[in-house]
Design a protein around this motif. Sequence first.
Motif, PDB file in Angstrom:
ATOM      1  N   LEU A  17       0.825  -1.206   0.000  1.00 31.84           N
ATOM      2  CA  LEU A  17       0.000   0.000   0.000  1.00 31.84           C
ATOM      3  C   LEU A  17       0.859   1.256   0.000  1.00 31.84           C
ATOM      4  O   LEU A  17       0.574   2.215  -0.732  1.00 31.84           O
ATOM      5  CB  LEU A  17      -0.920  -0.005   1.223  1.00 31.84           C
ATOM      6  N   VAL A  81      -4.601   4.631   7.905  1.00 27.82           N
ATOM      7  CA  VAL A  81      -4.899   3.243   7.571  1.00 27.82           C
ATOM      8  C   VAL A  81      -4.342   2.369   8.682  1.00 27.82           C
ATOM      9  O   VAL A  81      -3.126   2.215   8.825  1.00 27.82           O
ATOM     10  CB  VAL A  81      -4.284   2.827   6.218  1.00 27.82           C
ATOM     11  N   ASN A  83      -3.428  -0.746   9.627  1.00 29.59           N
ATOM     12  CA  ASN A  83      -3.114  -2.004   8.960  1.00 29.59           C
ATOM     13  C   ASN A  83      -2.338  -2.978   9.843  1.00 29.59           C
ATOM     14  O   ASN A  83      -2.493  -4.187   9.713  1.00 29.59           O
ATOM     15  CB  ASN A  83      -2.304  -1.713   7.689  1.00 29.59           C
ATOM     16  N   ILE A 130      -9.325   4.137   7.689  1.00 26.88           N
ATOM     17  CA  ILE A 130      -9.628   2.821   7.145  1.00 26.88           C
ATOM     18  C   ILE A 130      -9.010   1.775   8.062  1.00 26.88           C
ATOM     19  O   ILE A 130      -7.793   1.762   8.277  1.00 26.88           O
ATOM     20  CB  ILE A 130      -9.070   2.645   5.710  1.00 26.88           C
ATOM     21  N   ILE A 132      -8.201  -2.110   8.685  1.00 23.88           N
ATOM     22  CA  ILE A 132      -8.048  -3.358   7.943  1.00 23.88           C
ATOM     23  C   ILE A 132      -8.488  -4.517   8.839  1.00 23.88           C
ATOM     24  O   ILE A 132      -7.831  -4.854   9.822  1.00 23.88           O
ATOM     25  CB  ILE A 132      -6.601  -3.566   7.471  1.00 23.88           C
ATOM     26  N   ILE A 174     -12.362  -2.576   6.013  1.00 21.24           N
ATOM     27  CA  ILE A 174     -12.366  -3.552   4.925  1.00 21.24           C
ATOM     28  C   ILE A 174     -12.133  -4.921   5.531  1.00 21.24           C
ATOM     29  O   ILE A 174     -11.148  -5.139   6.248  1.00 21.24           O
ATOM     30  CB  ILE A 174     -11.279  -3.257   3.881  1.00 21.24           C
ATOM     31  N   ILE A 206      -8.383   0.008  -0.795  1.00 22.24           N
ATOM     32  CA  ILE A 206      -8.032   0.919   0.293  1.00 22.24           C
ATOM     33  C   ILE A 206      -8.002   2.357  -0.204  1.00 22.24           C
ATOM     34  O   ILE A 206      -8.511   3.272   0.447  1.00 22.24           O
ATOM     35  CB  ILE A 206      -6.682   0.526   0.919  1.00 22.24           C
TER      36      ILE A 206
END
Length: 223
Positions: A17, A81, A83, A130, A132, A174, A206
Amino acid sequence: MKTVLVTGANGGLGFALTKYLLEQGYFVVAHYHIHKDLLESLKEKYVGSLYLLQGDLSVEADVLRMKKECAQAGIVIDSLVNNAAIDSLSELEGKNKESFMKVFEVNTVGPFLMMKAFGSEINERCGSIINISSDNTIDYFDMMTLEYDVSKAGLNLMTKTFANYFKQAYVNAILFDWLDTPMNDFTEDEKKYISFVPMEVAVSKIQELIETKESGRLELVKK
């Protein structure tokens, strides 16, 4: 140019990413905990577009230090994000409080601390968060991955809660199916029988949520 903070950026989905967003013209704050070798390989090519940020997401003081470091560097975050994640694979006999808490602190508490620290400035900028997560939380009931699955189910709930709290930001999660990352310990023979979500699909999804004007989504992404 939007500034995106990616946690767990030195490997797997996080590195893919980071590289993808740099190629798309974003400024990326790439978080890592211990290792940064892959990220160092990007620094020369993306001078002025990449900032490396070290910290332990499970330690509140470290997260606050990272927030302060960004502020001192004049970096304001548009998108976060979450992640970074770990797992713990074992049968029931191998599970205990320590295995649960270790996974929970990184996968659930870490994103909570990051959203608490950076959420207000993201909200003010009408930015995005976002998280994950995993499709394990809705259709995969296996004792081996229990700690990971419970931690991600908590992340789903937090996504909804923070989406409700930060009214001007766009907070989504997500829920990915299998991704071919180092977190998986499949053999090459086993991988032949698994349908992975292509990495280019994952990073594109994403980016879509970085730019979305919707909030509170738990989006399932399967192969």
